[in-house]
Design an enzyme around this catalytic site. Structure first.
Site, short mmCIF file in Angstrom:
data_model
loop_
_atom_site.label_atom_id
_atom_site.label_comp_id
_atom_site.label_asym_id
_atom_site.label_seq_id
_atom_site.Cartn_x
_atom_site.Cartn_y
_atom_site.Cartn_z
N GLY A 14 46.49 44.63 -5.32
CA GLY A 14 45.34 45.49 -5.03
C GLY A 14 44.34 44.76 -4.14
O GLY A 14 44.09 43.57 -4.32
N ARG A 75 52.82 46.29 -2.33
CA ARG A 75 53.59 45.77 -3.46
C ARG A 75 55.06 45.95 -3.06
O ARG A 75 55.53 47.07 -2.91
CB ARG A 75 53.28 46.55 -4.73
CG ARG A 75 51.78 46.57 -5.08
CD ARG A 75 51.55 47.19 -6.44
NE ARG A 75 50.20 47.67 -6.64
CZ ARG A 75 49.16 46.92 -7.04
NH1 ARG A 75 49.32 45.65 -7.27
NH2 ARG A 75 47.97 47.46 -7.22
N ASP A 106 47.64 37.65 -10.38
CA ASP A 106 48.68 36.77 -10.93
C ASP A 106 50.10 37.28 -10.67
O ASP A 106 51.03 36.47 -10.63
CB ASP A 106 48.43 36.38 -12.39
CG ASP A 106 48.16 37.57 -13.27
OD1 ASP A 106 48.33 38.70 -12.78
OD2 ASP A 106 47.78 37.35 -14.44
N THR A 128 41.09 39.66 -6.97
CA THR A 128 41.26 40.94 -7.67
C THR A 128 39.92 41.32 -8.27
O THR A 128 39.19 40.45 -8.74
CB THR A 128 42.32 40.88 -8.79
OG1 THR A 128 42.12 42.01 -9.66
CG2 THR A 128 42.25 39.63 -9.64
N ASP A 130 39.54 42.66 -11.00
CA ASP A 130 39.64 42.67 -12.46
C ASP A 130 39.16 41.39 -13.16
O ASP A 130 38.95 41.39 -14.37
CB ASP A 130 41.10 42.93 -12.89
CG ASP A 130 41.66 44.21 -12.31
OD1 ASP A 130 40.88 45.12 -12.02
OD2 ASP A 130 42.90 44.29 -12.15
N ASP A 132 40.91 38.97 -14.00
CA ASP A 132 41.85 38.75 -15.12
C ASP A 132 42.84 37.63 -14.86
O ASP A 132 43.92 37.61 -15.46
CB ASP A 132 42.59 40.07 -15.43
CG ASP A 132 43.42 40.55 -14.24
OD1 ASP A 132 43.26 40.01 -13.13
OD2 ASP A 132 44.25 41.46 -14.43
N ARG A 174 42.51 47.00 -15.19
CA ARG A 174 43.91 46.94 -15.66
C ARG A 174 43.91 46.68 -17.17
O ARG A 174 43.33 47.46 -17.90
CB ARG A 174 44.68 45.85 -14.90
CG ARG A 174 46.18 46.09 -14.90
CD ARG A 174 46.90 45.02 -14.10
NE ARG A 174 46.66 45.13 -12.69
CZ ARG A 174 47.41 45.85 -11.85
NH1 ARG A 174 48.44 46.50 -12.30
NH2 ARG A 174 47.14 45.90 -10.58
O1 F6P Z 1 44.05 45.15 -9.95
C1 F6P Z 1 43.10 45.97 -9.36
C2 F6P Z 1 43.29 47.40 -9.81
O2 F6P Z 1 42.35 48.22 -9.15
C3 F6P Z 1 43.24 47.62 -11.32
O3 F6P Z 1 41.92 47.65 -11.81
C4 F6P Z 1 44.00 48.91 -11.45
O4 F6P Z 1 44.57 49.01 -12.74
C5 F6P Z 1 45.07 48.76 -10.41
O5 F6P Z 1 44.59 47.84 -9.46
C6 F6P Z 1 45.45 50.02 -9.70
O6 F6P Z 1 46.53 49.72 -8.86
P1 F6P Z 1 47.09 50.66 -7.69
O7 F6P Z 1 46.33 50.29 -6.45
O8 F6P Z 1 48.52 50.28 -7.57
O9 F6P Z 1 46.84 52.06 -8.09
#
Ligand code: F6P
Length: 323
Positions: A14, A75, A106, A128, A130, A132, A174
């Site tokens: 992300g 991804r 991570d 990120t 998050d 995390d 997340r």
């Molecule tokens: O890791 C960042 C984040 O925005 C999280 O808070 C969320 O769960 C996830 O990415 C959403 O991912 P995607 O962009 O694949 O929808």
């Protein structure tokens, strides 16, 4: 020790505000140290596809204030296969890449570690919203995302007060509740529901709201982390139980965008510069981190084995301050 001449940088997972500051720092400190710096577009996917170009001092001009990532991100399913990893190593050889800097979370670092086991020198930079990543107290994008959430909370509070309503706000993170707990404290939430803590909807949400109403409160805010989810159902339950009109807001991707705060610009710049410094010093396979307010670098395997738990003191404080 193998001389490093060419380094490459990519952003993965992300996006997060401040990633551009890190890319800029990698490019400029790399060139300052006499290195050739390549930018890989769309994360590991771009490495597999050879979507790579040389970066100059000017390619990173006018980006420090921009959200997202100029290198874009993706991804990649193919990368996470043994064949994908081998292909990534071959492409790195084709482009003469001696070391790879990966800006991401991570999941992205696990990919980097896999590459390191095939001989590639990798450096991870935590990016990120998050916060995390276990080895570091800070990840690029976290401060900007929290400020975006706080701005939303203040706006929601205005309308909640005017209508004497309750608002349930679902925020990102997340499986982690860092954004939720800090924004809950800063925004004066009556209840904060986190994935790290079991919760009882009556004890943790309904009772604080009813007691608050009995003390004269006119509006209420419940923060729910996305790792718990169910903001709409929680709002419905609150309205049924308390007869207070309750609305749910799921903030979503607005939290990932926007111009980075000064914290994210400076942290991105410092992390990026330290990543290059590690390579100049001949270090291999590290993750850059903030620990006890100092920038450090940690072995990537060690970093990925660390754990980080939500701060119980913050949770306790949020409950006292909600009285
Ligand atoms: O890791 C960042 C984040 O925005 C999280 O808070 C969320 O769960 C996830 O990415 C959403 O991912 P995607 O962009 O694949 O929808």
């Amino acid at each position: 020790m193998k001389q490093i001449n060419t380094i490459a940088v990519l952003t993965s997972g992300g996006d997060a505000p401040g990633m551009n500051a890190a890319v800029r720092a990698v490019v400029r400190t790399g060139i300052y140290n006499g290195l050739k710096v390549l930018g890989i577009y769309k994360g590991y996917e771009g490495l597999l596809n050879g979507d790579i170009e040389e970066m100059t001092l000017r390619s990173v001009g006018d980006i420090i204030q921009r959200g997202g990532t100029i290198l874009q991100t993706a991804r990649s399913k193919e990368f996470n296969t043994p064949q994908g990893l081998e292909k990534a190593i071959s492409m790195a050889k084709v482009f003469g890449i001696d070391a790879l800097i990966v800006i991401g979370g991570d999941g992205s670092f696990r990919g980097a570690k896999d590459l390191s086991q095939l001989g590639m020198n990798v450096i991870g930079i935590p990016g990120t919203i998050d916060n995390d990543i276990s080895c570091t107290d800070y990840t690029i994008g976290y401060d900007t995302a929290m400020n975006t959430v706080l701005d939303a909370i203040d706006k929601i509070r205005d309308t909640s007060y005017s209508h004497e309503r309750c608002s349930v706000l679902e925020v990102m993170g997340r499986n982690a509740g860092w954004i939720a707990v800090n924004c809950g404290i800063a925004g004066g939430a009556e209840a904060i529901i986190l994935p790290e803590k079991e919760f009882d909807i009556d004890k943790d949400i309904i009772i604080p709201i009813v007691e608050g109403r009995n003390r004269g409160k006119k509006h209420y805010l419940v923060i729910v982390a996305e790792g718990v989810g169910g903001a709409v159902e929680i709002a419905k339950y609150i309205e049924e139980k308390t007869e207070i009109t309750t609305r749910a807001t799921i903030l979503g991707y607005i939290q990932r965008g926007g111009s980075p705060t000064i914290t994210d610009r400076v942290m991105g710049s410092r992390f990026g510069a330290r990543a290059v410094q590690c390579l100049v010093e001949g270090k291999k396979n590290r993750v850059i981190a903030l620990r006890d307010n100092k920038i450090v670098d940690i072995d990537i395997t060690e970093a990925l084995n660390m754990t980080k738990t939500i701060d119980n003191e913050l949770i306790a404080l949020s409950k006292i301050l909600a009285l």
